[in-house]
Design an enzyme around this catalytic site. Structure first.
Site, mmCIF file in Angstrom:
data_model
loop_
_atom_site.group_PDB
_atom_site.id
_atom_site.type_symbol
_atom_site.label_atom_id
_atom_site.label_comp_id
_atom_site.label_asym_id
_atom_site.label_seq_id
_atom_site.Cartn_x
_atom_site.Cartn_y
_atom_site.Cartn_z
ATOM 1 N N SER A 190 0.775 -1.077 -0.051
ATOM 2 C CA SER A 190 0.065 -0.057 0.031
ATOM 3 C C SER A 190 0.877 1.180 0.036
ATOM 4 C CB SER A 190 -1.008 -0.189 1.320
ATOM 5 O OG SER A 190 -0.117 -0.297 2.225
ATOM 6 N N LYS A 192 -5.395 9.634 -7.341
ATOM 7 C CA LYS A 192 -5.544 8.417 -6.820
ATOM 8 C C LYS A 192 -6.842 7.806 -6.719
ATOM 9 C CE LYS A 192 -4.341 6.122 -2.140
ATOM 10 N NZ LYS A 192 -5.482 5.635 -2.132
ATOM 11 N N GLU A 200 -6.572 0.363 -10.731
ATOM 12 C CA GLU A 200 -7.723 0.180 -9.852
ATOM 13 C C GLU A 200 -9.106 0.146 -10.717
ATOM 14 O OE1 GLU A 200 -6.799 1.006 -6.954
ATOM 15 O OE2 GLU A 200 -8.338 1.564 -5.788
ATOM 16 N N LYS A 203 4.941 9.961 -7.232
ATOM 17 C CA LYS A 203 6.158 8.822 -7.512
ATOM 18 C C LYS A 203 7.311 9.143 -8.002
ATOM 19 C CE LYS A 203 2.198 5.743 -8.749
ATOM 20 N NZ LYS A 203 1.402 5.170 -9.783
ATOM 21 N N LYS A 225 -3.406 12.534 0.729
ATOM 22 C CA LYS A 225 -5.126 12.452 0.762
ATOM 23 C C LYS A 225 -5.679 13.835 0.854
ATOM 24 C CE LYS A 225 -6.573 8.528 1.241
ATOM 25 N NZ LYS A 225 -6.306 7.633 2.338
ATOM 26 N N CYS A 229 -12.588 -2.791 34.214
ATOM 27 C CA CYS A 229 -13.131 -3.516 32.857
ATOM 28 C C CYS A 229 -14.689 -3.657 32.817
ATOM 29 C CB CYS A 229 -12.347 -4.673 33.010
ATOM 30 S SG CYS A 229 -12.827 -5.668 31.685
ATOM 31 N N CYS A 231 -15.189 -7.521 33.215
ATOM 32 C CA CYS A 231 -15.012 -8.542 34.249
ATOM 33 C C CYS A 231 -14.495 -7.803 35.685
ATOM 34 C CB CYS A 231 -13.482 -9.320 33.981
ATOM 35 S SG CYS A 231 -12.124 -8.400 34.044
HETATM 36 S S1 IVH Z 1 0.464 3.240 -7.031
HETATM 37 C C1 IVH Z 1 3.101 0.115 -4.182
HETATM 38 N N1 IVH Z 1 -1.146 4.864 -8.332
HETATM 39 O O1 IVH Z 1 -3.995 3.080 -3.717
HETATM 40 C C2 IVH Z 1 1.794 0.895 -4.331
HETATM 41 N N2 IVH Z 1 -1.930 3.395 -6.432
HETATM 42 O O2 IVH Z 1 -2.677 2.745 -1.149
HETATM 43 C C3 IVH Z 1 1.695 1.126 -5.821
HETATM 44 N N3 IVH Z 1 -4.355 3.573 -5.928
HETATM 45 O O3 IVH Z 1 -3.606 -0.407 -3.587
HETATM 46 C C4 IVH Z 1 0.160 1.907 -6.243
HETATM 47 N N4 IVH Z 1 -4.636 5.131 -7.449
HETATM 48 O O4 IVH Z 1 -5.030 0.452 -5.586
HETATM 49 C C5 IVH Z 1 -0.888 4.034 -7.177
HETATM 50 N N5 IVH Z 1 -2.514 6.478 -9.289
HETATM 51 C C6 IVH Z 1 -2.219 5.432 -8.228
HETATM 52 C C7 IVH Z 1 -3.342 4.971 -7.613
HETATM 53 C C8 IVH Z 1 -3.135 3.886 -6.583
HETATM 54 C C9 IVH Z 1 -5.104 4.592 -6.431
HETATM 55 C C10 IVH Z 1 -4.722 2.576 -5.011
HETATM 56 C C11 IVH Z 1 -3.913 1.269 -5.272
HETATM 57 C C12 IVH Z 1 -2.904 0.955 -4.181
HETATM 58 C C13 IVH Z 1 -3.520 2.075 -2.940
HETATM 59 C C14 IVH Z 1 -2.342 2.284 -2.222
#
Ligand code: IVH
Length: 689
Positions: free
Chosen positions: A101, A133, A191, A306, A330, A424, A427
């Site tokens: 992730s 994303k 996705e 990236k 986010k 608790c 208990c």
């Molecule tokens: S790169 C190593 N690019 O977000 C992770 N992920 O939290 C490479 N996602 O499981 C993922 N849009 O399904 C990447 N432009 C994007 C994305 C993306 C959505 C999702 C993906 C991943 C999750 C990561």
């Protein structure tokens, strides 16, 4: 498109007049090729050149021919996109490359930290690729010789469900790639999303039919992908954006450039990918999309940043969970205001107390929110929560929403503040809170019912002992009937007693008994994880078993011995020692041993493992000919060495491959760290006694 080019394409694609002389096989091939082409134009490029009617006619002709000539059947034929009515049992598939992730950033400061971390590790100039994303469900597609072979969900990151049959119905996913410039075999990840329009239409129909509507497009995309009937999947009109290519022989070193190549092979690649040379540009991109995303046809929840160069990505590598070379920014989550009615306290399997807020139901980002997690006493105190407070609730990526603030102006002067419980709720034991820890614990781990039940639930779970036929409800039932108090009791369960219970018949009883029997073969590292020792997760369990080999050695290890193990710190080591200092746990393990569970590392895992590299820390950089970087890493670890990501004075060797960055080399030279090749390394392993 130029009108002339369009006409030319229509003419080239329209072979209706030519096919009279074709053999059935030739005609089938032509129709498949053309239908693939039209699908691409329609679903990926949004530039159809024939009418829906003409498309349907061609499809019908293909279906008729395929019916007449089953010898030419092909699962990749565009006719298969209509789906089948067969019920599919999903197979589990291990990912060739784990599906990690992304770590998250919520502010520009966090983004700057990310940028600085990278600049510390690489000192050559580089660019970022910024992408939307997409908020759907991840998929990994495997292509061989240009054909879609497998589609697997993320699953637990290591293994996922084989959903190929369902994915074949998604029209923007090419079954056969265009041209011949693609690598022979590769994985492409992306996705699967459900566009808002489709989502709204689907929910309207569901409401009309008296069915429960889906909470949001993400849930409905993942729910649809897991359906047993692929013809319903086909009707749901899912879409897919691809954003990561993995494998060897990719066209270029640049991620952005590879995505553009993938576009030409027929994949749907977002148009909104931008290469940025500075953080200013990255932030500008984010600010633009924070607003502009509201006009997109699909849900997005952030921007992914990236490092563009894939060789640099390889150098930066991954942590256990996420790549170091990427981060997800986010967008701020949606917020709602509601009333906090009460707080209830849940007791987990480790005795940790989790306070939960009970709210007046409120709509938030498509779902009704009734509860919110409060995590611990500090959060309640910091928010200064009072009974009947008006609170702000936010829903980020997590499923459970959280309270982020209070409208103190509207608070009644006489309102009572919430006071964290001291006993608790299950208990009655006095709660404890250890120094430096956020959570309160119920210390009565050997008698407090939810802790006892929680431990058994953890033990039987999929990643632990994976005991089929037992679930939360059954555990509850057996526990209530005093048939089990701990995990060792599972192995002395009486067949007749189970059968005597209302819900159980011969078949379900046998399933439980046989799956308990099978669990005796579960490898030691999973058994250790299943014991539920605090802080001993899957990774730590693997490390402990690999190093100490048997439960007896783990149980008698000293603090120093534990601390010597890679990635095991004070907290974990203490917890292991405490666990085995408790007589009840020692007895439990003895009973499990007597039942026949695995408490020793399997011989085959031990094979090839040595201490040859003990005490050495090795940095791997560049790409290699004989082994992948992961294989080299495994070889280092299997032989007692440590693989580290950046060069320091403490580094023993730099294992350098092709295309290694000059900065790493310079740094190694400056610190006089020996630089060795792949062959040198293999020699070192072969020689060192
Ligand atoms: S790169 C190593 N690019 O977000 C992770 N992920 O939290 C490479 N996602 O499981 C993922 N849009 O399904 C990447 N432009 C994007 C994305 C993306 C959505 C999702 C993906 C991943 C999750 C990561």
């Amino acid at each position: 498109m130029e009108i002339f080019a369009k006409l030319l394409l229509m003419r080239n694609l329209n072979t209706n007049t030519r096919h009279m002389t074709d053999s059935p096989k030739q005609r089938i091939d032509t129709l498949r090729k053309e239908l693939n082409e039209h699908n691409h134009r329609y679903y990926v490029l949004s530039q159809p050149v024939i009418s829906d009617y003409d498309f349907d006619m061609m499809m019908r002709e293909l279906q008729e021919l395929e019916e007449k000539h089953p010898e030419f059947a092909d699962p990749n034929s565009p006719s298969q996109r209509v789906g089948s009515d067969l019920n599919i049992e999903f197979q589990q598939v291990t990912h060739r490359f784990p599906m990690l992730s992304l770590s998250n950033a919520y502010s520009t400061e966090e983004l700057m930290d990310f940028d600085n971390r990278i600049k510390k590790l690489v000192d050559e100039p580089f660019s970022y690729a910024c992408e939307l994303k997409f908020d759907g469900t991840s998929i990994s597609l495997n292509y061989q010789q240009g054909k879609l072979v497998k589609a697997v969900t993320r699953g637990d990151g290591e293994k996922g469900d084989d959903v190929t049959t369902n994915v074949r119905t998604i029209r923007s996913i090419p079954l056969q790639l265009h041209g011949n410039q693609y690598p022979e075999e590769f994985e492409i990840r992306g996705e699967i999303v459900m566009p808002f329009e489709v989502f709204n239409e689907l929910n309207n129909t569901r409401i009309e039919n008296g069915e429960e509507p889906f909470a949001n497009p993400r849930n409905s995309a993942s729910g649809t992908l897991k359906m047993q009937n692929s013809s319903i999947v086909a009707q749901r009109k899912l879409d897919a954006y691809l954003f990561a290519i993995l494998g060897t022989g990719l066209p270029t070193d640049g991620h952005y450039e590879n995505l553009q190549a993938a576009k030409s092979w027929g994949f749907k690649i977002s148009e909104h990918v931008k290469k940025c040379d500075s953080m200013e540009e990255v932030i500008e991109f984010i600010n633009h999309w924070d607003e502009a995303r509201k006009d997109l046809p699909v849900a997005t929840d952030g921007i992914v940043i990236k490092v563009n160069s894939t060789s640099m990505q390889n150098e930066l590598g991954n942590t256990a969970k996420s790549p170091r070379w990427a981060i997800a920014y986010k967008f701020a989550a949606e917020r709602a205001v509601t009333t906090l009615k009460s707080i209830t306290y849940q007791v987990g399997r480790t005795g940790a107390i989790t306070p939960v807020a009970n709210l007046d139901p409120v709509q938030l980002a498509g779902t009704t929110v009734k509860r919110a997690s409060l995590h611990n006493a500090d959060i309640i105190n910091n928010l200064d929560l009072h009974v009947d407070d008006k609170v702000y609730v936010e829903k980020g990526g997590e499923i459970i929403p959280k309270i982020v603030g209070v409208d103190t102006d509207s608070r009644d002067m006489l309102a009572h503040p919430f006071v964290f419980i001291s006993k608790c709720p299950e208990c009655g034991s006095k709660l404890v809170r250890q120094e430096g820890e956020a959570a309160h614990y119920c210390p009565n781990s050997n008698n407090c019912p939810p802790q006892l039940k929680g431990k058994i639930e953890h033990f039987i779970s999929r990643k632990a002992m994976d005991i089929d036929g037992l679930g939360e409800e059954t555990i509850d039932l057996f526990f209530g009937k005093d048939m089990i108090r701990n995990v060792a009791d599972l192995y002395t369960l009486d067949r007749d007693k189970i059968k005597a219970l209302d819900r159980f018949q011969e078949k379900s009883t046998e399933r439980i008994i046989s799956s308990l029997e099978q669990s005796k073969q579960v490898p030691f590292e999973r058994v250790l994880y299943a014991l539920g020792i605090r802080f001993v997760g899957e990774t730590v369990a693997k490390k402990l078993t690999k190093k100490l080999i048997s439960i007896d050695k783990i149980a008698t290890a000293t603090l120093e011995q534990l601390l010597e193990i890679d990635e095991i710190g004070d907290k974990i080591a203490q917890s292991v020692i405490e666990y085995f200092a408790d007589e009840t746990n020692v007895e439990l393990v003895e009973r499990l041993k007597a039942a026949g569970l695995q408490f020793q590392l399997d011989e085959s895992v031990l094979e090839g493992m040595t201490n040859k590299l003990e005490g050495l820390s090795i940095v791997i950089s560049g790409s290699f000919e004989k082994h992948s970087r992961d294989e080299l890493k495994k070889m280092i670890e299997d032989n007692g060495g440590k693989n580290v990501s950046s060069i320091s004075k403490k580094t023993s060797y730099l294992l350098a491959g092709n295309k290694i960055g000059p900065s790493k080399l310079q740094k190694a030279e400056k610190l006089s760290i020996p630089i060795i090749s792949e062959d040198d390394f293999l020699q070192l392993l072969a020689e060192k006694a």
